[in-house]
Design a protein around this motif. Structure first.
Motif, mmCIF file in Angstrom:
data_model
loop_
_atom_site.group_PDB
_atom_site.id
_atom_site.type_symbol
_atom_site.label_atom_id
_atom_site.label_comp_id
_atom_site.label_asym_id
_atom_site.label_seq_id
_atom_site.Cartn_x
_atom_site.Cartn_y
_atom_site.Cartn_z
ATOM 1 N N SER A 189 0.876 -1.171 0.000
ATOM 2 C CA SER A 189 0.000 0.000 0.000
ATOM 3 C C SER A 189 0.916 1.224 0.000
ATOM 4 C CB SER A 189 -0.927 0.010 1.213
ATOM 5 O OG SER A 189 -0.189 0.218 2.408
ATOM 6 N N ALA A 190 0.328 2.414 -0.012
ATOM 7 C CA ALA A 190 1.129 3.629 -0.137
ATOM 8 C C ALA A 190 2.109 3.819 1.021
ATOM 9 C CB ALA A 190 0.214 4.846 -0.257
ATOM 10 N N THR A 191 1.748 3.336 2.207
ATOM 11 C CA THR A 191 2.603 3.528 3.381
ATOM 12 C C THR A 191 3.041 2.218 4.029
ATOM 13 O OG1 THR A 191 0.646 3.722 4.791
ATOM 14 C CG2 THR A 191 1.587 5.771 3.913
ATOM 15 N N ASP A 192 2.721 1.089 3.392
ATOM 16 C CA ASP A 192 3.048 -0.194 4.021
ATOM 17 C C ASP A 192 3.464 -1.238 2.986
ATOM 18 O OD1 ASP A 192 3.423 -2.118 5.958
ATOM 19 O OD2 ASP A 192 1.311 -2.700 6.026
ATOM 20 N N PRO A 193 4.636 -1.032 2.347
ATOM 21 C CA PRO A 193 5.175 -2.098 1.497
ATOM 22 C C PRO A 193 5.851 -3.138 2.388
ATOM 23 C CG PRO A 193 6.616 -0.185 1.437
ATOM 24 C CD PRO A 193 5.469 0.172 2.342
ATOM 25 N N ARG A 194 5.390 -4.370 2.339
ATOM 26 C CA ARG A 194 5.899 -5.323 3.325
ATOM 27 C C ARG A 194 6.132 -6.694 2.700
ATOM 28 N NH1 ARG A 194 2.746 -5.674 8.898
ATOM 29 N NH2 ARG A 194 3.189 -3.434 8.647
ATOM 30 N N TRP A 195 7.345 -7.215 2.898
ATOM 31 C CA TRP A 195 7.635 -8.600 2.554
ATOM 32 C C TRP A 195 7.284 -9.455 3.760
ATOM 33 C CZ3 TRP A 195 12.962 -9.095 -0.349
ATOM 34 C CH2 TRP A 195 12.881 -8.380 -1.542
ATOM 35 N N SER A 243 13.895 5.653 10.579
ATOM 36 C CA SER A 243 12.892 5.511 11.639
ATOM 37 C C SER A 243 11.861 4.442 11.294
ATOM 38 C CB SER A 243 12.185 6.847 11.879
ATOM 39 O OG SER A 243 11.419 7.221 10.745
ATOM 40 N N ASP A 244 12.089 3.700 10.206
ATOM 41 C CA ASP A 244 11.237 2.594 9.759
ATOM 42 C C ASP A 244 9.914 3.081 9.171
ATOM 43 O OD1 ASP A 244 11.158 -0.153 9.296
ATOM 44 O OD2 ASP A 244 9.840 -0.492 11.011
ATOM 45 N N GLN A 245 9.867 4.317 8.705
ATOM 46 C CA GLN A 245 8.696 4.823 7.999
ATOM 47 C C GLN A 245 8.907 4.634 6.503
ATOM 48 O OE1 GLN A 245 7.589 8.814 8.976
ATOM 49 N NE2 GLN A 245 5.753 8.805 7.698
ATOM 50 N N SER A 246 7.831 4.258 5.787
ATOM 51 C CA SER A 246 7.961 3.936 4.367
ATOM 52 C C SER A 246 7.065 4.805 3.512
ATOM 53 C CB SER A 246 7.613 2.457 4.126
ATOM 54 O OG SER A 246 8.493 1.602 4.813
ATOM 55 N N TRP A 247 7.527 5.069 2.289
ATOM 56 C CA TRP A 247 6.747 5.789 1.277
ATOM 57 C C TRP A 247 6.917 5.084 -0.053
ATOM 58 C CZ3 TRP A 247 9.934 8.159 4.793
ATOM 59 C CH2 TRP A 247 9.355 9.106 5.663
ATOM 60 N N VAL A 248 5.952 5.310 -0.956
ATOM 61 C CA VAL A 248 6.015 4.737 -2.303
ATOM 62 C C VAL A 248 5.910 5.866 -3.315
ATOM 63 C CG1 VAL A 248 4.910 3.205 -3.984
ATOM 64 C CG2 VAL A 248 5.026 2.537 -1.575
ATOM 65 N N GLY A 249 6.793 5.875 -4.305
ATOM 66 C CA GLY A 249 6.745 6.898 -5.342
ATOM 67 C C GLY A 249 7.898 6.724 -6.314
ATOM 68 N N PHE A 250 8.100 7.715 -7.152
ATOM 69 C CA PHE A 250 9.159 7.657 -8.152
ATOM 70 C C PHE A 250 10.436 8.266 -7.573
ATOM 71 C CE2 PHE A 250 5.240 7.293 -10.491
ATOM 72 C CZ PHE A 250 5.535 6.273 -11.386
ATOM 73 N N LEU A 251 11.519 7.491 -7.607
ATOM 74 C CA LEU A 251 12.761 7.836 -6.919
ATOM 75 C C LEU A 251 13.575 8.851 -7.716
ATOM 76 C CD1 LEU A 251 14.215 6.807 -4.286
ATOM 77 C CD2 LEU A 251 15.678 5.489 -5.826
ATOM 78 N N ALA A 263 17.321 3.619 5.172
ATOM 79 C CA ALA A 263 17.937 2.582 5.986
ATOM 80 C C ALA A 263 18.688 1.596 5.095
ATOM 81 C CB ALA A 263 16.854 1.851 6.786
ATOM 82 N N PRO A 264 19.637 0.826 5.657
ATOM 83 C CA PRO A 264 20.270 -0.243 4.878
ATOM 84 C C PRO A 264 19.205 -1.185 4.328
ATOM 85 C CG PRO A 264 21.447 0.102 6.937
ATOM 86 C CD PRO A 264 20.196 0.936 7.018
ATOM 87 N N SER A 265 19.343 -1.555 3.080
ATOM 88 C CA SER A 265 18.338 -2.380 2.386
ATOM 89 C C SER A 265 16.972 -1.698 2.398
ATOM 90 C CB SER A 265 18.231 -3.777 3.019
ATOM 91 O OG SER A 265 19.489 -4.399 3.053
ATOM 92 N N GLY A 266 16.992 -0.347 2.427
ATOM 93 C CA GLY A 266 15.740 0.395 2.576
ATOM 94 C C GLY A 266 15.082 0.817 1.290
ATOM 95 N N ILE A 267 15.547 0.331 0.138
ATOM 96 C CA ILE A 267 14.931 0.689 -1.131
ATOM 97 C C ILE A 267 14.468 -0.571 -1.842
ATOM 98 C CG2 ILE A 267 15.327 1.691 -3.427
ATOM 99 C CD1 ILE A 267 17.189 3.684 -2.175
ATOM 100 N N VAL A 268 13.212 -0.557 -2.241
ATOM 101 C CA VAL A 268 12.629 -1.657 -3.012
ATOM 102 C C VAL A 268 12.105 -1.071 -4.316
ATOM 103 C CG1 VAL A 268 10.773 -3.360 -3.126
ATOM 104 C CG2 VAL A 268 12.020 -3.024 -0.988
ATOM 105 N N MET A 269 12.513 -1.657 -5.425
ATOM 106 C CA MET A 269 12.073 -1.182 -6.741
ATOM 107 C C MET A 269 10.993 -2.111 -7.292
ATOM 108 S SD MET A 269 14.347 -0.383 -10.137
ATOM 109 C CE MET A 269 15.001 -2.055 -10.190
ATOM 110 N N PHE A 270 9.972 -1.520 -7.912
ATOM 111 C CA PHE A 270 8.901 -2.292 -8.530
ATOM 112 C C PHE A 270 9.088 -2.244 -10.041
ATOM 113 C CE2 PHE A 270 7.162 -0.264 -4.658
ATOM 114 C CZ PHE A 270 7.074 -1.410 -3.879
ATOM 115 N N ASP A 271 9.194 -3.414 -10.664
ATOM 116 C CA ASP A 271 9.539 -3.424 -12.089
ATOM 117 C C ASP A 271 8.503 -4.097 -12.981
ATOM 118 O OD1 ASP A 271 10.006 -6.046 -11.342
ATOM 119 O OD2 ASP A 271 11.921 -6.220 -12.365
ATOM 120 N N ARG A 272 7.537 -4.813 -12.433
ATOM 121 C CA ARG A 272 6.510 -5.455 -13.246
ATOM 122 C C ARG A 272 5.204 -5.496 -12.468
ATOM 123 N NH1 ARG A 272 9.471 -4.392 -16.418
ATOM 124 N NH2 ARG A 272 10.546 -5.600 -18.020
#
Length: 216
Positions: free
Chosen positions: A79-85, A156-164, A189-198
Motif C-alpha cells: 500500500s502507499a505507506t506499508d510495502p511489506r515482505w 525511523s522505519d517509515q515507508s513511502w512509495v513513489g518515483f525515486l 535505511a540499509p536495504s531500505g529501497i525496493v524497486m517495482f519493475d513489473r
C-alpha cells in the motif's frame, strides 16, 4: 475472441489518457496512435520506446503475452505507506497469471499483493506487483532505480512509495509520491529501497488472497 496486437490501449486507458493526449505527448497524430493500437501500423522499436516513456512503463510491457499462464507466488503486500515482505516462514500464496519472464533487475524479487487503492491510478486493489530489494547503496547501484517506482524506508522505519530521484547529497534520495506531497532528502535505511519493475493487473486471485483484501 480476437487477441489485441499490443497493450498500448489497455495501458493508456488505465492511465486515464485519451489517444489525443498520448499523441500530443509523443508528437504524433491521433490517427497514428489509433493505427498503432489496432496493429495497422507496425510497432517499431522507436515507436515502442516513445510510447512506453509517455505511459511510464517499459517498452516490453507494450507487447502482448499469449503464452500459457505461469504460476507465481505472492510473498508480501503493498500500500502507499506499508510495502511489506512477509517473513520467510510464512507460506507464499500461489496465483496463476499471464506473466512474461524477464531478467531480474536486482537481488531478490518477490510478488506483492496491492491491498487497497492508496496507489491509484497506478495500481488498484487486487493488482500484483513484482518487487526487488536493492541491498547495495552505492550511486552506481542506485542508478537503476532513479525515475522508477520504488518504496523507500527511512532510518525511523517509515515507508513511502513513489518515483525515486536523487537527493542533495550522498546517502540521500527524494521521492515523488503517488499519493501525497514529495518527500525530499530521505536518509534511507540499509536495504531500505525496493524497486517495482513489473505488474499484473487484476488477476484471478485465490480465496486466501481475496481474504487478505477483505481485511483492509
Amino acid at each position: 475472441m480476437t487477441e489485441e496486437p499490443n497493450n498500448i490501449a489497455k495501458i493508456r486507458k488505465r492511465r486515464r489518457m485519451s489517444q489525443q493526449q498520448l499523441a500530443d505527448l509523443i508528437g504524433a497524430h491521433v490517427v497514428t496512435i489509433s493505427n498503432l493500437e489496432r496493429g495497422h501500423t507496425h510497432l517499431s522499436r522507436e515507436w515502442a520506446e516513445k510510447i512506453a516513456a509517455a505511459l511510464q512503463v517499459e517498452s516490453q510491457d507494450l507487447k502482448p503475452v499469449f503464452e500459457n499462464p505461469t504460476m507465481i507466488y505472492v510473498r508480501g503486500h503493498l500500500s502507499a505507506t506499508d510495502p511489506r515482505w512477509w517473513p520467510d516462514e510464512e507460506p507464499a500464496l500461489p496465483v496463476s497469471a499471464h506473466s512474461p519472464i524477464f531478467p531480474y533487475l536486482a537481488d531478490s524479487p518477490r510478488w506483492l499483493l496491492v491491498v487497497d487503492d492508496s496507489l491509484y491510478p497506478v495500481f488498484r486493489k487486487g493488482d500484483l506487483v513484482r518487487s526487488n530489494a536493492i541491498f547495495r547503496s552505492s550511486e552506481k547501484d542506485l542508478e537503476q532505480c532513479y525515475d522508477k517506482l520504488c518504496a523507500v524506508t527511512d532510518e525511523s522505519d517509515q515507508s513511502w512509495v513513489g518515483f525515486l530521484n536523487r537527493g542533495s547529497g550522498p546517502g540521500l534520495v527524494s521521492l515523488n509520491r503517488i499519493s501525497g506531497p514529495p518527500v525530499v532528502d530521505l536518509k534511507f535505511a540499509p536495504s531500505g529501497i525496493v524497486m517495482f519493475d513489473r505488474a499484473i493487473f487484476q488477476p484471478t486471485l485465490s480465496d486466501e488472497l481475496k481474504a487478505l483484501l477483505t481485511k483492509t
